[in-house]
Design a protein around this motif. Structure first.
Motif, PDB file in Angstrom:
ATOM      1  N   VAL A  45      -2.425  20.634  -5.864  1.00 37.90           N
ATOM      2  CA  VAL A  45      -2.722  21.692  -4.896  1.00 37.90           C
ATOM      3  C   VAL A  45      -1.645  22.776  -4.919  1.00 37.90           C
ATOM      4  O   VAL A  45      -1.936  23.979  -4.928  1.00 37.90           O
ATOM      5  N   LEU A  46      -0.374  22.356  -4.956  1.00 39.71           N
ATOM      6  CA  LEU A  46       0.730  23.311  -4.870  1.00 39.71           C
ATOM      7  C   LEU A  46       0.879  24.157  -6.129  1.00 39.71           C
ATOM      8  O   LEU A  46       1.234  25.347  -6.061  1.00 39.71           O
ATOM      9  N   PHE A  47       0.627  23.560  -7.279  1.00 40.61           N
ATOM     10  CA  PHE A  47       0.921  24.254  -8.536  1.00 40.61           C
ATOM     11  C   PHE A  47      -0.324  24.686  -9.303  1.00 40.61           C
ATOM     12  O   PHE A  47      -0.291  24.908 -10.511  1.00 40.61           O
ATOM     13  N   PRO A  88       1.732  12.194   8.626  1.00 38.77           N
ATOM     14  CA  PRO A  88       0.878  13.255   9.172  1.00 38.77           C
ATOM     15  C   PRO A  88       1.384  14.656   8.822  1.00 38.77           C
ATOM     16  O   PRO A  88       0.579  15.570   8.597  1.00 38.77           O
ATOM     17  N   ALA A  89       2.722  14.826   8.786  1.00 37.34           N
ATOM     18  CA  ALA A  89       3.279  16.128   8.416  1.00 37.34           C
ATOM     19  C   ALA A  89       2.935  16.475   6.970  1.00 37.34           C
ATOM     20  O   ALA A  89       2.987  17.653   6.582  1.00 37.34           O
ATOM     21  N   TRP A  90       2.598  15.483   6.188  1.00 39.35           N
ATOM     22  CA  TRP A  90       2.175  15.681   4.797  1.00 39.35           C
ATOM     23  C   TRP A  90       0.662  15.907   4.718  1.00 39.35           C
ATOM     24  O   TRP A  90       0.180  16.855   4.086  1.00 39.35           O
ATOM     25  N   LEU A  91      -0.104  15.046   5.379  1.00 39.04           N
ATOM     26  CA  LEU A  91      -1.553  15.061   5.211  1.00 39.04           C
ATOM     27  C   LEU A  91      -2.269  16.121   6.051  1.00 39.04           C
ATOM     28  O   LEU A  91      -3.325  16.612   5.654  1.00 39.04           O
ATOM     29  N   ILE A  92      -1.738  16.459   7.220  1.00 41.53           N
ATOM     30  CA  ILE A  92      -2.396  17.495   8.032  1.00 41.53           C
ATOM     31  C   ILE A  92      -2.421  18.834   7.284  1.00 41.53           C
ATOM     32  O   ILE A  92      -3.474  19.492   7.219  1.00 41.53           O
ATOM     33  N   PRO A  93      -1.305  19.293   6.691  1.00 35.99           N
ATOM     34  CA  PRO A  93      -1.386  20.524   5.891  1.00 35.99           C
ATOM     35  C   PRO A  93      -2.343  20.404   4.713  1.00 35.99           C
ATOM     36  O   PRO A  93      -3.049  21.366   4.388  1.00 35.99           O
ATOM     37  N   LEU A  94      -2.380  19.217   4.094  1.00 34.55           N
ATOM     38  CA  LEU A  94      -3.294  19.016   2.972  1.00 34.55           C
ATOM     39  C   LEU A  94      -4.746  19.104   3.439  1.00 34.55           C
ATOM     40  O   LEU A  94      -5.597  19.724   2.781  1.00 34.55           O
ATOM     41  N   GLY A  95      -5.024  18.497   4.592  1.00 39.48           N
ATOM     42  CA  GLY A  95      -6.362  18.577   5.151  1.00 39.48           C
ATOM     43  C   GLY A  95      -6.716  20.007   5.529  1.00 39.48           C
ATOM     44  O   GLY A  95      -7.861  20.456   5.322  1.00 39.48           O
ATOM     45  N   LEU A 154       0.818  -1.210   0.000  1.00 37.40           N
ATOM     46  CA  LEU A 154       0.000   0.000   0.000  1.00 37.40           C
ATOM     47  C   LEU A 154       0.857   1.266   0.000  1.00 37.40           C
ATOM     48  O   LEU A 154       0.427   2.308  -0.515  1.00 37.40           O
ATOM     49  N   PHE A 155       2.053   1.174   0.552  1.00 38.66           N
ATOM     50  CA  PHE A 155       2.972   2.317   0.531  1.00 38.66           C
ATOM     51  C   PHE A 155       3.280   2.707  -0.904  1.00 38.66           C
ATOM     52  O   PHE A 155       3.167   3.877  -1.292  1.00 38.66           O
ATOM     53  N   TRP A 156       3.662   1.717  -1.723  1.00 39.82           N
ATOM     54  CA  TRP A 156       4.055   2.013  -3.099  1.00 39.82           C
ATOM     55  C   TRP A 156       2.861   2.325  -3.998  1.00 39.82           C
ATOM     56  O   TRP A 156       2.996   3.055  -4.984  1.00 39.82           O
ATOM     57  N   VAL A 157       1.687   1.803  -3.652  1.00 41.67           N
ATOM     58  CA  VAL A 157       0.483   2.127  -4.417  1.00 41.67           C
ATOM     59  C   VAL A 157       0.003   3.537  -4.091  1.00 41.67           C
ATOM     60  O   VAL A 157      -0.394   4.301  -4.982  1.00 41.67           O
ATOM     61  N   SER A 158       0.033   3.901  -2.804  1.00 37.50           N
ATOM     62  CA  SER A 158      -0.502   5.188  -2.368  1.00 37.50           C
ATOM     63  C   SER A 158       0.407   6.361  -2.722  1.00 37.50           C
ATOM     64  O   SER A 158      -0.076   7.444  -3.089  1.00 37.50           O
ATOM     65  N   LEU A 159       1.709   6.159  -2.586  1.00 36.06           N
ATOM     66  CA  LEU A 159       2.657   7.269  -2.687  1.00 36.06           C
ATOM     67  C   LEU A 159       2.518   8.085  -3.972  1.00 36.06           C
ATOM     68  O   LEU A 159       2.370   9.318  -3.907  1.00 36.06           O
ATOM     69  N   PRO A 160       2.543   7.456  -5.161  1.00 30.47           N
ATOM     70  CA  PRO A 160       2.457   8.275  -6.381  1.00 30.47           C
ATOM     71  C   PRO A 160       1.129   9.015  -6.513  1.00 30.47           C
ATOM     72  O   PRO A 160       1.090  10.139  -7.043  1.00 30.47           O
ATOM     73  N   LEU A 161       0.049   8.412  -6.030  1.00 30.20           N
ATOM     74  CA  LEU A 161      -1.260   9.062  -6.127  1.00 30.20           C
ATOM     75  C   LEU A 161      -1.303  10.333  -5.279  1.00 30.20           C
ATOM     76  O   LEU A 161      -1.799  11.381  -5.721  1.00 30.20           O
ATOM     77  N   TRP A 162      -0.779  10.249  -4.044  1.00 26.70           N
ATOM     78  CA  TRP A 162      -0.765  11.416  -3.169  1.00 26.70           C
ATOM     79  C   TRP A 162       0.200  12.487  -3.688  1.00 26.70           C
ATOM     80  O   TRP A 162      -0.040  13.685  -3.509  1.00 26.70           O
ATOM     81  N   ILE A 163       1.296  12.065  -4.326  1.00 24.07           N
ATOM     82  CA  ILE A 163       2.233  13.032  -4.894  1.00 24.07           C
ATOM     83  C   ILE A 163       1.547  13.849  -5.990  1.00 24.07           C
ATOM     84  O   ILE A 163       1.668  15.080  -6.047  1.00 24.07           O
TER      85      ILE A 163
END
Length: 477
Positions: free
Chosen positions: A172-174, A238-245, A157-166
């Motif tokens: 959001v950033l760009f 969490p340091a990634w997803l909390i700002p996104l949330g 799930l790490f490798w499946v999720s990572l590219p999608l969240w990136i």
């Protein structure tokens, strides 16, 4: 294969874990909608996006420190977390913190089922009852197969999720995702403290889990390596997803994590949101398996503390099935009671914070990682049936928390003076740790050395009684 071990000691010849697996494991454990929703807290209280991010990341860093240090106990002792706690609370005294840990594990799964079934119903129109049953069965099966399947599932799930969240984050950033500021917010000390406390408490609730998943690591694993791996993994997501949330709450007015993921993802790239919502659900289901597995260890530890039981594979399976039925029924009956469930989890945090302080203080400052494993499996050993030192320190921490709690049905005077900010768990950590250090000043840990040496190579807890008795007799002579 279905794991054979549960609360029993993992001998050296079965230690096949890798430190490199710990980081991704705990990263994925927090890489899910529940974590994203933490970012909704600050904006809902009028906190700006940037102050929410600062408070959230600071809180996560603080809470993860306690969680990560527990991970060192697994390789050294080869035992589940709550079995090791018998050294502080006694063979039967450990039942007190076990209550808090069990309700936390089950409570998290109830909340997770509510999040998933309501989210998938709103996005895809799926039947919530069918969704609840299916995800409960899957989570239970993962827990039944046990430690190795949990680690493999989280790595996949790490490798499946990572590219999608990136991709979503880049949108959001760009500028791929557009939104208007619905809640600009500002800064208030009360809102900042609430966001900090919520984030800090999030990973502290993982503390009773950690050595359950590090106990298969080699005994000579470097403490610094595993602490760093767990800390980075458990804090990075969490340091990634909390700002996104926080961004979703501020710019989109999001209040439902799965719905926010779906909307933001689809605005970034066609069908990305739908795919990410499903993948996020799978991560949440895997985390439910994590809760079920540790919940099983908690129940078996509790049964064994009342009356010695043989930790068989059948007992593992039966316990997980009973827990699965329990959380499924509660999630169906309490589908609209997430506030009550979150309140229950908050109460459990009041119990877990003092336990964490006692456990870590004993491990790092009192006994310094030296324990007689055999004596953890008998009420007649050196740790006794009831250890007054741990129970006093634990109780002192819980009592000290009461003035600082902020619950729907009770607000402590100190919390009210702080503007209804709940810092009770921080008070519990400090008080229990200090009291435990004070009451253990009279403890002669050198008297335990003979027992530690005698049980150093014990692989069968069933022999604990004989070994402990033999050493005691020799000591008396």
């Amino acid at each position: 294969m279905i794991e054979t071990r549960s609360i029993d000691y993992v001998p050296d010849d079965e230690r096949h874990g890798k430190v490199s697996h710990q980081g991704p494991f705990w990263f994925v454990g927090n890489f899910q909608p529940f974590t994203l929703a933490l970012g909704f807290v600050g904006p809902s209280l009028g906190l700006s996006l940037w102050w929410t991010i600062v408070a959230g990341i600071a809180g996560i860093a603080f809470g993860t420190l306690f969680m990560a240090f527990h991970a060192t106990q697994g390789p050294v002792l080869g035992l589940p977390q709550m079995i090791q706690s018998r050294a502080q609370f006694g063979y039967r005294g450990v039942l007190l913190p076990l209550i808090g840990t069990l309700f936390t594990f089950v409570g998290f799964n109830v909340v997770d089922v509510v999040i998933i079934k309501s989210g998938l119903q709103s996005i895809f129109g799926w039947n919530p009852v069918v969704v609840a049953v299916v995800i409960t069965v899957v989570a239970a099966l993962v827990a039944i197969f046990g430690h190795d399947l949990l680690h493999k599932t989280f790595r996949v799930l790490f490798w499946v999720s990572l590219p999608l969240w990136i991709v979503l984050t880049c949108g959001v950033l760009f500028g791929g995702v557009t939104g208007t500021v619905s809640t600009p917010g500002g800064f208030t000390f009360v809102a900042f403290l609430v966001q900090f406390s919520v984030a800090a408490s999030y990973n502290i609730t993982y503390a009773p889990y950690v050595s359950d998943y590090s106990r298969y690591l080699p005994r000579n694993t470097k403490p610094s390596a595993i602490i760093a791996s767990v800390f980075v993994g458990a804090s990075a997501s969490p340091a990634w997803l909390i700002p996104l949330g926080a961004w979703m709450a501020t710019y989109l007015g999001a209040s439902d994590a799965l719905a926010g993921i779906n909307q933001t993802g689809n605005d970034t790239f066609s069908y990305l949101g739908s795919v990410l919502a499903v993948v996020s659900t799978l991560v949440l289901v895997a985390t439910m398996g994590l809760n079920a597995y540790s919940g099983m260890l908690t129940v078996v530890t509790g049964l064994d503390s009342l009356k010695s039981v043989k930790p068989t594979r059948n007992l593992r399976v039966m316990t997980i099935v009973v827990l699965a039925v329990a959380w499924l029924v509660m999630s169906l009956l309490l589908s609209n009671a997430t506030t009550a469930l979150n309140t229950t989890l908050l109460i459990m945090l009041y119990l877990l914070a003092p336990w964490t302080a006692v456990n870590l203080t004993d491990y790092f400052f009192v006994r310094r990682g030296h324990y007689a494993i055999a004596d953890l499996f008998t009420p007649n050993g050196i740790y006794g049936a009831w250890s007054w030192r741990g129970l006093v320190a634990f109780s002192a921490g819980v009592l000290a928390e009461i003035p600082f709690v902020d619950l729907p049905f009770f607000v402590g005077p100190a919390a009210e003076a702080l503007g209804e900010v709940d810092i009770a768990f921080i008070v519990g950590l400090l008080v229990s740790g200090v009291v435990y250090l004070a009451v253990t000043r009279s403890l002669d840990v050198s008297s335990e050395l003979a027992f530690i040496e005698a049980s150093r190579d014990v692989a069968d807890p069933a022999s604990a009684q004989d070994i402990s008795t033999t050493v005691a007799e020799e000591d008396n002579r």
